[in-house]
Write an enzyme that holds these catalytic residues in place. Structure first.
Site, PDB file in Angstrom:
ATOM      1  N   ASN A  79       1.033  -1.197  -0.102  1.00 29.45           N
ATOM      2  CA  ASN A  79      -0.169   0.119   0.000  1.00 29.45           C
ATOM      3  C   ASN A  79       0.851   1.759   0.214  1.00 29.45           C
ATOM      4  OD1 ASN A  79      -2.438  -1.113   2.603  1.00 29.45           O
ATOM      5  ND2 ASN A  79      -2.160  -1.799   0.649  1.00 29.45           N
ATOM      6  N   TYR A 112      -7.753  14.227  -1.005  1.00 35.00           N
ATOM      7  CA  TYR A 112      -7.766  13.014   0.842  1.00 35.00           C
ATOM      8  C   TYR A 112      -7.757  13.723   2.142  1.00 35.00           C
ATOM      9  CZ  TYR A 112      -6.805   9.717   3.779  1.00 35.00           C
ATOM     10  OH  TYR A 112      -6.370   8.596   4.862  1.00 35.00           O
ATOM     11  N   GLU A 121     -12.205  10.937   7.976  1.00 33.83           N
ATOM     12  CA  GLU A 121     -12.120  10.510   7.358  1.00 33.83           C
ATOM     13  C   GLU A 121     -12.454  10.852   5.606  1.00 33.83           C
ATOM     14  OE1 GLU A 121      -8.084   7.425   5.876  1.00 33.83           O
ATOM     15  OE2 GLU A 121      -9.521   6.528   6.141  1.00 33.83           O
ATOM     16  N   TYR A 123     -12.523  11.709   1.101  1.00 31.97           N
ATOM     17  CA  TYR A 123     -11.874  11.572   0.145  1.00 31.97           C
ATOM     18  C   TYR A 123     -13.644  11.994  -1.164  1.00 31.97           C
ATOM     19  CZ  TYR A 123      -8.909   7.841   0.746  1.00 31.97           C
ATOM     20  OH  TYR A 123      -8.208   7.098   1.198  1.00 31.97           O
ATOM     21  N   GLU A 218      -2.913   7.411  -4.410  1.00 36.64           N
ATOM     22  CA  GLU A 218      -2.423   5.979  -3.732  1.00 36.64           C
ATOM     23  C   GLU A 218      -2.798   4.997  -5.058  1.00 36.64           C
ATOM     24  OE1 GLU A 218      -4.796   5.598  -0.676  1.00 36.64           O
ATOM     25  OE2 GLU A 218      -5.730   7.682  -0.795  1.00 36.64           O
TER      26      GLU A 218
END
Length: 231
Positions: A79, A112, A121, A123, A218
């Site tokens: 990741n 983000y 959080e 997006y 990402e």
């Protein structure tokens, strides 16, 4: 910590993993909430940057002049996420981005960020590779911003990594539908105020204190490259 005198970030270890919505069926169970300690973050050329990796992929993140950065990753493993923007974020910022985005596999290009009080959080996904993040969260409705339609979604993360350590928190999502096609040149505008107001109308209220707000690339068990300019 790697020196940034040459404007180059190489991989260092950190905890966490890519953030995607998850559901009770486990359809996205391989992808966990990204958070925890970044490999490196700070300011560069007038912009805030954040670079995070679990050190499993072969990847290079590079800060370029102004709001530009580049990211290359390979190996179909691990990741990672990197990008430039601002800290603190702002609930009415109009963000422009342009450049190239060429993912092979699971990847996002998104605005983000995080808030505190409450810990959220969030997006705004403009483009993605092989995985559609709207497939595994609770759909609230749609919103039209800057002439495009977005699916609005939310989900909870339980005892997951965050900017404040292991916490339980919500994720808020706007996912462009249809997405901007990856594989070459890409550009667009994200009016964060439009999305945040829509989220509020669905009972999705961001926290009162903004942490960072970036245009992030990402990747999860994939490969690809991106060169993005943020303004």
């Amino acid at each position: 910590m790697v020196s940034f005198s040459a404007l180059l970030v190489t991989l260092t270890a950190a905890i966490g993993s890519l953030a995607v919505p998850t559901n009770s069926t486990g359809a996205a169970e391989l992808l966990q909430a990204r958070g925890g300690t970044p490999s490196s973050q700070g300011t560069h050329s007038g912009y805030f940057y954040s670079w995070w990796t679990d050190n499993a992929a072969q990847a290079t993140y590079t800060n370029l002049n102004g709001g530009q950065y580049s990211l290359q990753w390979s190996g179909n493993n691990g990741n990672l996420v990197g990008g430039k923007g601002w800290n603190p974020g702002y609930n009415g910022r109009v963000i422009n981005y342009s450049g190239t985005y060429q993912p092979n596999g699971n990847s996002y290009l998104a605005v983000y960020g995080w808030t505190r009080n409450a810990l959220i959080e969030y997006y705004v996904v403009e483009s993605y590779g092989s995985y559609n993040p709207s497939s595994a969260a609770q759909r609230k409705g749609t919103v039209s911003c800057n002439g495009a339609s977005y699916d609005v979604l939310s989900t909870w993360r339980y005892n997951a990594p965050s900017i404040d350590g292991t916490q339980t928190f919500q994720q808020f999502w706007s996912v462009r539908n249809p997405k901007k096609q990856p594989g070459g040149s890409i550009s667009g505008t994200v009016d964060t105020g439009c999305h945040f107001r829509a989220w509020s109308s669905f009972g999705m209220n961001l926290g009162s204190s903004h942490n960072y707000q970036i245009v992030a690339t990402e990747g999860y068990q994939s490969s690809g490259s991106a060169t993005i300019t943020v303004s």
